[in-house]
Design a protein around this motif. Sequence first.
Motif, PDB file in Angstrom:
ATOM      1  N   UNK A  20      74.329 -53.112 -43.978  1.00 57.44           N
ATOM      2  CA  UNK A  20      75.486 -53.943 -43.703  1.00 57.44           C
ATOM      3  C   UNK A  20      75.135 -55.288 -42.715  1.00 57.44           C
ATOM      4  N   UNK A  21      74.579 -54.503 -41.293  1.00 56.59           N
ATOM      5  CA  UNK A  21      74.026 -55.277 -40.317  1.00 56.59           C
ATOM      6  C   UNK A  21      74.708 -54.879 -38.864  1.00 56.59           C
ATOM      7  N   UNK A  22      74.764 -55.864 -37.894  1.00 63.66           N
ATOM      8  CA  UNK A  22      75.472 -55.108 -36.672  1.00 63.66           C
ATOM      9  C   UNK A  22      76.671 -55.940 -36.296  1.00 63.66           C
ATOM     10  N   UNK A  44      79.913 -43.962 -34.298  1.00 59.84           N
ATOM     11  CA  UNK A  44      81.245 -44.193 -34.388  1.00 59.84           C
ATOM     12  C   UNK A  44      81.733 -44.424 -35.643  1.00 59.84           C
ATOM     13  N   UNK A  45      83.114 -44.425 -35.780  1.00 66.35           N
ATOM     14  CA  UNK A  45      83.679 -45.076 -36.938  1.00 66.35           C
ATOM     15  C   UNK A  45      84.574 -46.571 -36.676  1.00 66.35           C
ATOM     16  N   UNK A  46      84.332 -47.439 -37.494  1.00 68.12           N
ATOM     17  CA  UNK A  46      84.862 -48.503 -36.829  1.00 68.12           C
ATOM     18  C   UNK A  46      85.769 -49.317 -38.157  1.00 68.12           C
ATOM     19  N   UNK A  47      86.660 -50.030 -37.623  1.00 70.32           N
ATOM     20  CA  UNK A  47      87.649 -50.835 -38.571  1.00 70.32           C
ATOM     21  C   UNK A  47      87.044 -52.178 -38.379  1.00 70.32           C
ATOM     22  N   UNK A  48      86.770 -52.506 -39.738  1.00 69.88           N
ATOM     23  CA  UNK A  48      86.154 -54.071 -39.835  1.00 69.88           C
ATOM     24  C   UNK A  48      87.054 -55.149 -39.884  1.00 69.88           C
ATOM     25  N   UNK A  54      81.204 -60.524 -38.799  1.00 73.71           N
ATOM     26  CA  UNK A  54      80.672 -59.141 -38.114  1.00 73.71           C
ATOM     27  C   UNK A  54      81.480 -58.806 -36.833  1.00 73.71           C
ATOM     28  N   UNK A  55      82.662 -58.896 -37.132  1.00 73.79           N
ATOM     29  CA  UNK A  55      83.759 -58.390 -36.315  1.00 73.79           C
ATOM     30  C   UNK A  55      84.176 -57.078 -36.530  1.00 73.79           C
ATOM     31  N   UNK A  56      84.538 -56.050 -35.489  1.00 67.66           N
ATOM     32  CA  UNK A  56      85.517 -54.725 -35.747  1.00 67.66           C
ATOM     33  C   UNK A  56      85.956 -54.235 -34.479  1.00 67.66           C
ATOM     34  N   UNK A  57      86.496 -53.215 -34.481  1.00 70.73           N
ATOM     35  CA  UNK A  57      87.005 -52.286 -33.487  1.00 70.73           C
ATOM     36  C   UNK A  57      86.580 -50.983 -33.700  1.00 70.73           C
TER      37      UNK A  57
END
Length: 296
Positions: A20-22, A44-48, A54-57
């Motif tokens: 997917x990317x960074x 890590x696990x992130x929430x997109x 390409x932003x997430x938490x």
Amino acid sequence: MQGKIIKGIAGFYYVHIPGKGVYECKAKGIFRNQKIKPLVGDNVKIKILDDNEFLGNIEDILPRNNELIRPAVSNIDQALVVFAITDPKPNFNLLDRFIIMMERQGVESIICFSKKDLVTGQEEKELSDIYKNSNCRVLFISNFSEDNEDEVYKELLELLEGKTTALAGPSGVGKSTLLNRIVPQANMETGEISEKIKRGRHTTRHSEIFHVSGSTYLLDTPGFTSIYLNDFDKDEIKDYFPEFEEHAQSCKFIGCVHINEPSCGVKQAVNEGIISSTRYENYKNIYEEVKSIRRY
């Protein structure tokens, strides 16, 4: 989504998600409350939040296999430590300190001597002999070779395959040149050796992981000029010199530290040239330094 933190700057964490990317992420406040700091190398696990931007938490930090203090990174499978054969001459004491620090964390080291094009085959052999019984793989590369079919280069790529490898070493020894060769997209500043002090400029100022391919990652770390083993106990230092083990069985005294004791199998092996005198002198230097540290 699950990924790996490849860079952290000013509270932002850049997470690589395969295929997917960074993603630029912030960490949830719960980590601060628990005094957990995300590290480069963390899985890590992130929430997109925004797929287009390409932003997430970061929502969860998965268990770490290991955690290094210097550099502050996690989940390193092995270390590739680069020292120049010449210009500047290798600081073997510094190299041995690095190996000890990695080994304590359960991280194997590959020693890569650069600038082989500047020395003779005999000098290369002498270097190889120092570390032949250290349990470290030793490679020699030329900084100026562009031949990616070079046998040593292919061997290096095989050693990196499927692992997260920390690329480390002093400044000015060709680390960035090697990184550019393995990961052309890194486009790192290579830096020049200062002719006055024979020391490289620090071209890497923070730890950053580069995705090579598949599950292969290469972590570039800031150059170092000193390593202190302040949290070590003097009696454990000998355990990080594997070439001592066989000969220690011949020592007269149990608990021999191989320095002042008589009838020492390790010292005898050094005198006979079986154990490298360079490695042994570094051992003594590090032992005495750790011994002199005041404990409170």
